[in-house]
Design a protein around this motif. Sequence first.
Motif, PDB file in Angstrom:
ATOM      1  N   ALA A  10      12.436   8.821  23.351  1.00 37.13           N
ATOM      2  CA  ALA A  10      11.063   9.291  23.315  1.00 37.13           C
ATOM      3  C   ALA A  10      10.478   9.336  21.475  1.00 37.13           C
ATOM      4  O   ALA A  10      10.864  10.838  21.274  1.00 37.13           O
ATOM      5  CB  ALA A  10      10.182   9.934  24.431  1.00 37.13           C
ATOM      6  N   LEU A  11       9.427   8.651  21.502  1.00 39.33           N
ATOM      7  CA  LEU A  11       9.062   9.255  20.170  1.00 39.33           C
ATOM      8  C   LEU A  11       7.707  10.611  20.423  1.00 39.33           C
ATOM      9  O   LEU A  11       6.796  10.236  21.404  1.00 39.33           O
ATOM     10  CB  LEU A  11       8.057   8.326  19.805  1.00 39.33           C
ATOM     11  CG  LEU A  11       8.559   6.964  19.136  1.00 39.33           C
ATOM     12  CD1 LEU A  11       8.583   5.820  18.224  1.00 39.33           C
ATOM     13  CD2 LEU A  11       9.931   7.074  18.076  1.00 39.33           C
ATOM     14  N   GLN A  12       7.943  11.593  19.504  1.00 39.32           N
ATOM     15  CA  GLN A  12       6.409  12.708  19.826  1.00 39.32           C
ATOM     16  C   GLN A  12       5.367  12.141  19.049  1.00 39.32           C
ATOM     17  O   GLN A  12       6.134  12.141  17.868  1.00 39.32           O
ATOM     18  CB  GLN A  12       7.241  13.927  19.777  1.00 39.32           C
ATOM     19  CG  GLN A  12       8.289  14.242  20.725  1.00 39.32           C
ATOM     20  CD  GLN A  12       7.803  13.968  22.227  1.00 39.32           C
ATOM     21  OE1 GLN A  12       6.475  14.333  22.536  1.00 39.32           O
ATOM     22  NE2 GLN A  12       8.792  13.545  23.106  1.00 39.32           N
ATOM     23  N   ALA A  33      10.661   3.975  22.016  1.00 39.09           N
ATOM     24  CA  ALA A  33      10.150   3.792  20.738  1.00 39.09           C
ATOM     25  C   ALA A  33      10.132   2.631  20.556  1.00 39.09           C
ATOM     26  O   ALA A  33       9.580   1.826  20.887  1.00 39.09           O
ATOM     27  CB  ALA A  33      11.703   4.037  20.696  1.00 39.09           C
ATOM     28  N   GLY A  34       9.783   2.283  18.783  1.00 41.47           N
ATOM     29  CA  GLY A  34       9.433   0.852  19.493  1.00 41.47           C
ATOM     30  C   GLY A  34       7.742   0.952  19.091  1.00 41.47           C
ATOM     31  O   GLY A  34       6.797  -0.013  18.950  1.00 41.47           O
ATOM     32  N   SER A  35       6.615   1.123  19.469  1.00 40.18           N
ATOM     33  CA  SER A  35       5.310   1.748  19.778  1.00 40.18           C
ATOM     34  C   SER A  35       4.456   1.733  18.304  1.00 40.18           C
ATOM     35  O   SER A  35       4.672   2.227  17.638  1.00 40.18           O
ATOM     36  CB  SER A  35       5.167   3.011  20.218  1.00 40.18           C
ATOM     37  OG  SER A  35       5.105   3.219  21.675  1.00 40.18           O
ATOM     38  N   MET A  71      -2.515   0.031   9.732  1.00 40.83           N
ATOM     39  CA  MET A  71      -2.191  -0.804  10.166  1.00 40.83           C
ATOM     40  C   MET A  71      -2.555  -0.335  11.635  1.00 40.83           C
ATOM     41  O   MET A  71      -1.859   0.273  11.708  1.00 40.83           O
ATOM     42  CB  MET A  71      -2.543  -2.837   9.659  1.00 40.83           C
ATOM     43  CG  MET A  71      -2.906  -2.876   8.197  1.00 40.83           C
ATOM     44  SD  MET A  71      -3.860  -3.061   8.035  1.00 40.83           S
ATOM     45  CE  MET A  71      -4.883  -4.210   8.786  1.00 40.83           C
ATOM     46  N   PRO A  72      -3.824  -1.135  12.418  1.00 42.37           N
ATOM     47  CA  PRO A  72      -2.935  -1.220  13.646  1.00 42.37           C
ATOM     48  C   PRO A  72      -1.605  -1.785  14.776  1.00 42.37           C
ATOM     49  O   PRO A  72      -0.933  -0.618  15.250  1.00 42.37           O
ATOM     50  CB  PRO A  72      -3.855  -1.734  14.858  1.00 42.37           C
ATOM     51  CG  PRO A  72      -5.172  -2.311  13.784  1.00 42.37           C
ATOM     52  CD  PRO A  72      -4.772  -1.732  12.396  1.00 42.37           C
ATOM     53  N   GLY A  73      -0.734  -2.685  14.041  1.00 43.29           N
ATOM     54  CA  GLY A  73       0.608  -2.770  14.230  1.00 43.29           C
ATOM     55  C   GLY A  73       1.784  -2.547  13.426  1.00 43.29           C
ATOM     56  O   GLY A  73       2.283  -2.451  13.470  1.00 43.29           O
ATOM     57  N   HIS A  74       1.189  -1.032  12.756  1.00 42.03           N
ATOM     58  CA  HIS A  74       2.576  -0.298  12.376  1.00 42.03           C
ATOM     59  C   HIS A  74       3.085  -0.004  13.307  1.00 42.03           C
ATOM     60  O   HIS A  74       2.684   1.040  14.485  1.00 42.03           O
ATOM     61  CB  HIS A  74       2.111   0.628  11.460  1.00 42.03           C
ATOM     62  CG  HIS A  74       2.860   1.883  11.024  1.00 42.03           C
ATOM     63  ND1 HIS A  74       3.576   1.338   9.813  1.00 42.03           N
ATOM     64  CD2 HIS A  74       2.887   2.912  11.455  1.00 42.03           C
ATOM     65  CE1 HIS A  74       4.467   2.369   8.854  1.00 42.03           C
ATOM     66  NE2 HIS A  74       3.859   3.615  10.053  1.00 42.03           N
ATOM     67  N   VAL A  75       4.481   0.560  13.379  1.00 42.30           N
ATOM     68  CA  VAL A  75       5.498   0.349  14.450  1.00 42.30           C
ATOM     69  C   VAL A  75       5.681   1.809  13.388  1.00 42.30           C
ATOM     70  O   VAL A  75       5.950   3.017  12.662  1.00 42.30           O
ATOM     71  CB  VAL A  75       6.714  -0.041  14.186  1.00 42.30           C
ATOM     72  CG1 VAL A  75       7.930   0.762  14.989  1.00 42.30           C
ATOM     73  CG2 VAL A  75       6.842  -1.554  14.420  1.00 42.30           C
TER      74      VAL A  75
END
Length: 122
Positions: A10-12, A33-35, A71-75
């Motif tokens: 998971a991403l911290q 991941a990928g959020s 941007m809001p869609g940045h991974v």
Amino acid sequence: MTDSPAFCAALQICVLVSPAPRVVHERHISLPAGSTVQQALTCSGLESDFPELELGNAALWVLGVWGRKTMPGHVLRDLDRVEFYRPLTVDPKVARRERFQKQGTQRAGLFAKRRAGAKAGY
């Protein structure tokens, strides 16, 4: 291969917002991941605490990851810091000009320490 740490990790993520000068709210969250930046804002709960952060008001707030506009869609990547910047109330160039005019040329810039008898501007 699916049980390797790269696939399960998971991403911290750290999400920061500063609604007023010298006031910073910080949330640490875990995301799959990928959020994206938008998902980080939703999961942090800051959107409900500060309704003005709604992404519909994107013209007012600027999004950033580690100080760089995004941007809001940045991974997102692991250990990223998502930041929400308030809109500027004063143009920095105008503020600098006003400060310079207020303090005068005697104490600022190149003319602050001039030798006796030196030419102007040196």
